[in-house]
Design a protein around this motif. Structure first.
Motif, PDB file in Angstrom:
ATOM      1  N   SER A 116       0.837  -1.226   0.307  1.00  0.00           N
ATOM      2  CA  SER A 116      -0.159  -0.051   0.021  1.00  0.00           C
ATOM      3  C   SER A 116       0.617   1.275   0.061  1.00  0.00           C
ATOM      4  O   SER A 116       2.138   1.205   0.034  1.00  0.00           O
ATOM      5  CB  SER A 116      -0.898   0.130   1.326  1.00  0.00           C
ATOM      6  OG  SER A 116      -0.133   0.214   2.404  1.00  0.00           O
TER       7      SER A 116
ATOM      8  N   TRP B 131      -4.662   0.887  -0.881  1.00  0.00           N
ATOM      9  CA  TRP B 131      -4.091  -0.307  -1.579  1.00  0.00           C
ATOM     10  C   TRP B 131      -5.244  -0.853  -2.681  1.00  0.00           C
ATOM     11  O   TRP B 131      -6.371  -0.310  -2.621  1.00  0.00           O
ATOM     12  CB  TRP B 131      -4.022  -1.388  -0.319  1.00  0.00           C
ATOM     13  CG  TRP B 131      -5.232  -1.734   0.604  1.00  0.00           C
ATOM     14  CD1 TRP B 131      -6.036  -2.553   0.239  1.00  0.00           C
ATOM     15  CD2 TRP B 131      -5.419  -0.791   1.598  1.00  0.00           C
ATOM     16  NE1 TRP B 131      -7.094  -2.584   1.182  1.00  0.00           N
ATOM     17  CE2 TRP B 131      -6.770  -1.647   2.160  1.00  0.00           C
ATOM     18  CE3 TRP B 131      -5.213   0.074   2.260  1.00  0.00           C
ATOM     19  CZ2 TRP B 131      -7.506  -1.070   3.231  1.00  0.00           C
ATOM     20  CZ3 TRP B 131      -5.753   0.591   3.460  1.00  0.00           C
ATOM     21  CH2 TRP B 131      -6.927  -0.107   3.861  1.00  0.00           C
ATOM     22  N   PRO B 132      -4.708  -1.722  -3.384  1.00  0.00           N
ATOM     23  CA  PRO B 132      -5.686  -2.061  -4.475  1.00  0.00           C
ATOM     24  C   PRO B 132      -6.678  -3.033  -3.996  1.00  0.00           C
ATOM     25  O   PRO B 132      -6.570  -3.783  -3.084  1.00  0.00           O
ATOM     26  CB  PRO B 132      -4.675  -2.846  -5.606  1.00  0.00           C
ATOM     27  CG  PRO B 132      -3.422  -2.948  -4.790  1.00  0.00           C
ATOM     28  CD  PRO B 132      -3.496  -2.195  -3.580  1.00  0.00           C
ATOM     29  N   ASN B 133      -7.959  -2.907  -4.598  1.00  0.00           N
ATOM     30  CA  ASN B 133      -9.167  -3.757  -4.178  1.00  0.00           C
ATOM     31  C   ASN B 133      -8.917  -5.191  -4.741  1.00  0.00           C
ATOM     32  O   ASN B 133      -8.168  -5.389  -5.686  1.00  0.00           O
ATOM     33  CB  ASN B 133     -10.305  -3.367  -4.654  1.00  0.00           C
ATOM     34  CG  ASN B 133     -10.711  -2.099  -4.235  1.00  0.00           C
ATOM     35  OD1 ASN B 133     -10.533  -1.818  -2.875  1.00  0.00           O
ATOM     36  ND2 ASN B 133     -11.466  -0.956  -4.777  1.00  0.00           N
ATOM     37  N   ASP B 134      -9.196  -6.230  -3.836  1.00  0.00           N
ATOM     38  CA  ASP B 134      -9.156  -7.554  -4.452  1.00  0.00           C
ATOM     39  C   ASP B 134     -10.004  -7.654  -5.688  1.00  0.00           C
ATOM     40  O   ASP B 134     -11.238  -7.328  -5.859  1.00  0.00           O
ATOM     41  CB  ASP B 134      -9.749  -8.553  -3.265  1.00  0.00           C
ATOM     42  CG  ASP B 134      -8.701  -8.544  -2.100  1.00  0.00           C
ATOM     43  OD1 ASP B 134      -7.558  -8.257  -2.264  1.00  0.00           O
ATOM     44  OD2 ASP B 134      -9.203  -9.186  -0.952  1.00  0.00           O
TER      45      ASP B 134
ATOM     46  N   GLY C 133      -9.709  -0.295  -8.624  1.00  0.00           N
ATOM     47  CA  GLY C 133      -9.907   0.579  -7.852  1.00  0.00           C
ATOM     48  C   GLY C 133      -9.030   0.433  -6.641  1.00  0.00           C
ATOM     49  O   GLY C 133      -8.314  -0.452  -6.380  1.00  0.00           O
ATOM     50  N   TYR C 134      -9.166   1.442  -5.587  1.00  0.00           N
ATOM     51  CA  TYR C 134      -8.447   1.442  -4.303  1.00  0.00           C
ATOM     52  C   TYR C 134      -9.369   1.524  -3.177  1.00  0.00           C
ATOM     53  O   TYR C 134     -10.514   2.033  -3.318  1.00  0.00           O
ATOM     54  CB  TYR C 134      -7.297   2.503  -4.456  1.00  0.00           C
ATOM     55  CG  TYR C 134      -6.354   2.410  -5.415  1.00  0.00           C
ATOM     56  CD1 TYR C 134      -5.224   1.540  -5.479  1.00  0.00           C
ATOM     57  CD2 TYR C 134      -6.607   3.040  -6.761  1.00  0.00           C
ATOM     58  CE1 TYR C 134      -4.307   1.364  -6.450  1.00  0.00           C
ATOM     59  CE2 TYR C 134      -5.624   2.757  -7.885  1.00  0.00           C
ATOM     60  CZ  TYR C 134      -4.604   1.915  -7.740  1.00  0.00           C
ATOM     61  OH  TYR C 134      -3.612   2.008  -8.807  1.00  0.00           O
ATOM     62  N   THR C 135      -8.980   0.967  -2.025  1.00  0.00           N
ATOM     63  CA  THR C 135      -9.633   1.101  -1.057  1.00  0.00           C
ATOM     64  C   THR C 135      -8.594   2.090  -0.095  1.00  0.00           C
ATOM     65  O   THR C 135      -7.468   2.030   0.026  1.00  0.00           O
ATOM     66  CB  THR C 135      -9.501   0.097   0.047  1.00  0.00           C
ATOM     67  OG1 THR C 135     -10.574  -0.916  -0.690  1.00  0.00           O
ATOM     68  CG2 THR C 135     -10.315   0.300   1.282  1.00  0.00           C
ATOM     69  N   SER C 136      -9.145   3.319   0.545  1.00  0.00           N
ATOM     70  CA  SER C 136      -8.570   4.118   1.309  1.00  0.00           C
ATOM     71  C   SER C 136      -8.926   4.171   2.878  1.00  0.00           C
ATOM     72  O   SER C 136     -10.007   4.467   3.112  1.00  0.00           O
ATOM     73  CB  SER C 136      -8.610   5.461   0.653  1.00  0.00           C
ATOM     74  OG  SER C 136      -7.874   6.563   1.367  1.00  0.00           O
ATOM     75  N   GLN C 137      -7.945   4.445   3.695  1.00  0.00           N
ATOM     76  CA  GLN C 137      -8.153   4.858   5.221  1.00  0.00           C
ATOM     77  C   GLN C 137      -7.496   5.598   5.604  1.00  0.00           C
ATOM     78  O   GLN C 137      -6.192   5.837   5.355  1.00  0.00           O
ATOM     79  CB  GLN C 137      -8.022   3.354   5.756  1.00  0.00           C
ATOM     80  CG  GLN C 137      -8.495   3.447   7.348  1.00  0.00           C
ATOM     81  CD  GLN C 137      -8.069   2.348   8.091  1.00  0.00           C
ATOM     82  OE1 GLN C 137      -7.739   1.140   7.439  1.00  0.00           O
ATOM     83  NE2 GLN C 137      -8.584   2.179   9.340  1.00  0.00           N
TER      84      GLN C 137
END
Length: 80
Positions: A3, A26-29, A33-37
């Motif tokens: 990430s 980090w890349p979505n499974d 797209g991506y997941t962000s936190q």
């Protein structure tokens, strides 16, 4: 790279310290797209320099042992 972190913008004015949010992405499974936190808040100050400007970063402690800070002018890559 598993990430990468993104800074929520830089200050526009000189010599004014501002608080900015850091995000980890980090890349979505399955691709796409991506997941962000959000995981940290840091202080950033814009300063005048001989050839433009530079930034000073006041970093906070990382909340988890596997997180850390690094810097790069290159865009992030998820290629192994």
């Amino acid at each position: 790279v598993h990430s990468y972190g993104m800074l929520g913008g830089h200050p526009e004015t000189y010599k004014k310290e501002v608080t900015k949010q850091l995000y980890s992405a980090w890349p979505n499974d399955g691709g796409g797209g991506y997941t962000s936190q959000s995981w940290a808040r840091i202080k950033v100050q814009r300063c005048p320099g001989d050839s433009g400007h530079f930034f000073i970063y006041h970093l906070s402690d990382v909340p988890l042992c596997y997180l850390g800070y690094c810097g790069s002018s290159e865009p992030p890559s998820f290629e192994l």
